[in-house]
Design an enzyme around this catalytic site. Structure first.
Site, PDB file in Angstrom:
ATOM      1  N   SER A  92       0.836  -1.196   0.000  1.00  0.00           N
ATOM      2  CA  SER A  92       0.000   0.000   0.000  1.00  0.00           C
ATOM      3  C   SER A  92       0.880   1.258   0.000  1.00  0.00           C
ATOM      4  O   SER A  92       1.668   1.450  -0.930  1.00  0.00           O
ATOM      5  CB  SER A  92      -0.978  -0.053   1.178  1.00  0.00           C
ATOM      6  N   ASP A 211      -9.346  -6.199  -4.061  1.00  0.00           N
ATOM      7  CA  ASP A 211      -8.925  -4.917  -3.487  1.00  0.00           C
ATOM      8  C   ASP A 211      -9.997  -3.864  -3.739  1.00  0.00           C
ATOM      9  O   ASP A 211     -10.367  -3.597  -4.878  1.00  0.00           O
ATOM     10  CB  ASP A 211      -7.608  -4.478  -4.124  1.00  0.00           C
ATOM     11  N   HIS A 238      -7.290  -5.988  -0.033  1.00  0.00           N
ATOM     12  CA  HIS A 238      -6.181  -5.038   0.065  1.00  0.00           C
ATOM     13  C   HIS A 238      -5.179  -5.461   1.131  1.00  0.00           C
ATOM     14  O   HIS A 238      -3.973  -5.248   0.977  1.00  0.00           O
ATOM     15  CB  HIS A 238      -6.755  -3.650   0.393  1.00  0.00           C
TER      16      HIS A 238
END
Length: 260
Positions: A92, A211, A238
């Site tokens: 991320s 995600d 995610h």
């Protein structure tokens, strides 16, 4: 624990193992501790896992956090650890930082795995990040309750019960980092487009099938912008490093271990 000072920031990082350097960069609201499962399987590597400002033990002046500054701190960790180059893995926000480091300091990055990274924050994502900030204003409990809904895919929900998910929410409430809001503001300002074409290291763009934060189109844009990048997908949300830690570790370590 080792620490390195860069300007007003004192970066603390874990160092474990022996071998080629493997630099692990965590995601928003997390800390170096998110990498425990991967570190446990990273035999044959010197694992370097720093805390970003606002997370763990790292301290700074409390001002805005930028991707550029985080990349400079990551490089400072390499310098302090005596690593001329490293395999760099980011999740991320950490994936964004890894890409920025690879594009601006290609001599320091041997390979890069970018999980759930994105090339530029668009209007939809910014709306999501604003929502996160609103939730944090009501307390970490509300933000923690949102996290499994945002981060995990069907494989988590198929085996979860109301009780087990409630326990996870309570655990997450205790691990959300004090600087989460500052890191979310950094998410809002992401724009990697000027540096992606300068990446020379082998790159694996690792997407998550479910995600909700980074779209398939954004993943394709990231792959297209990085010369020679490979794409792979994990059947998770995610938060794949937490949802499917063993499968995530296998994909990452297979890629970095295959580097010439």
């Amino acid at each position: 624990m080792p620490e390195v000072t860069l300007g007003d920031t004192v970066v603390h990082y874990d160092r474990t193992g022996d071998g080629p350097a493997l630099l692990l960069l965590h995601g928003t609201a997390a800390s170096r501790e998110q990498w425990g499962p991967l570190t446990a399987q990273a035999n044959g590597f010197t694992v370097l896992a720093p805390d970003f400002p606002g997370s763990g033990l790292t301290t700074d002046d409390g001002g805005p956090i930028t991707v550029e500054a985080l990349a400079a701190q990551a490089e400072a960790v390499l310098d302090h650890a005596g690593a001329a180059e490293a395999h760099v893995v980011g999740h991320s926000l950490g994936g964004v930082v890894a890409a920025h480091l690879a594009g601006t300091r290609p001599d320091r990055v041997r390979t890069a795995v970018l999980h759930a990274a994105w090339p530029v924050t668009d209007t939809r994502q910014d709306a999501e990040f604003r929502y996160w900030l609103d939730l944090l204003e009501t307390g970490t409990g509300t933000f923690a309750r949102m996290l499994p809904l945002m981060a995990f895919g069907p494989r988590y929900w198929e085996q979860a019960t109301a009780e087990s998910n409630e326990q996870l929410v309570k655990t997450l409430e205790t691990v959300i980092q004090p600087g989460a809001d500052r890191q979310i503001e950094a998410d809002r300002g992401v724009d990697l487009r000027p540096v992606l074409g300068r990446i020379t290291a082998p790159v694996l763009v690792l997407g998550s099938t479910h995600d909700r934060i980074v779209t398939a189109d954004q993943q394709r844009e990231l792959v297209a912008a990085i010369p020679g990048a490979r794409a792979a997908e994990i059947d998770a949300g995610h938060g794949a490093p937490a949802e499917l830690p063993d499968e995530f570790a296998r994909l990452v370590l297979d890629f970095v271990s295959s580097a010439p």
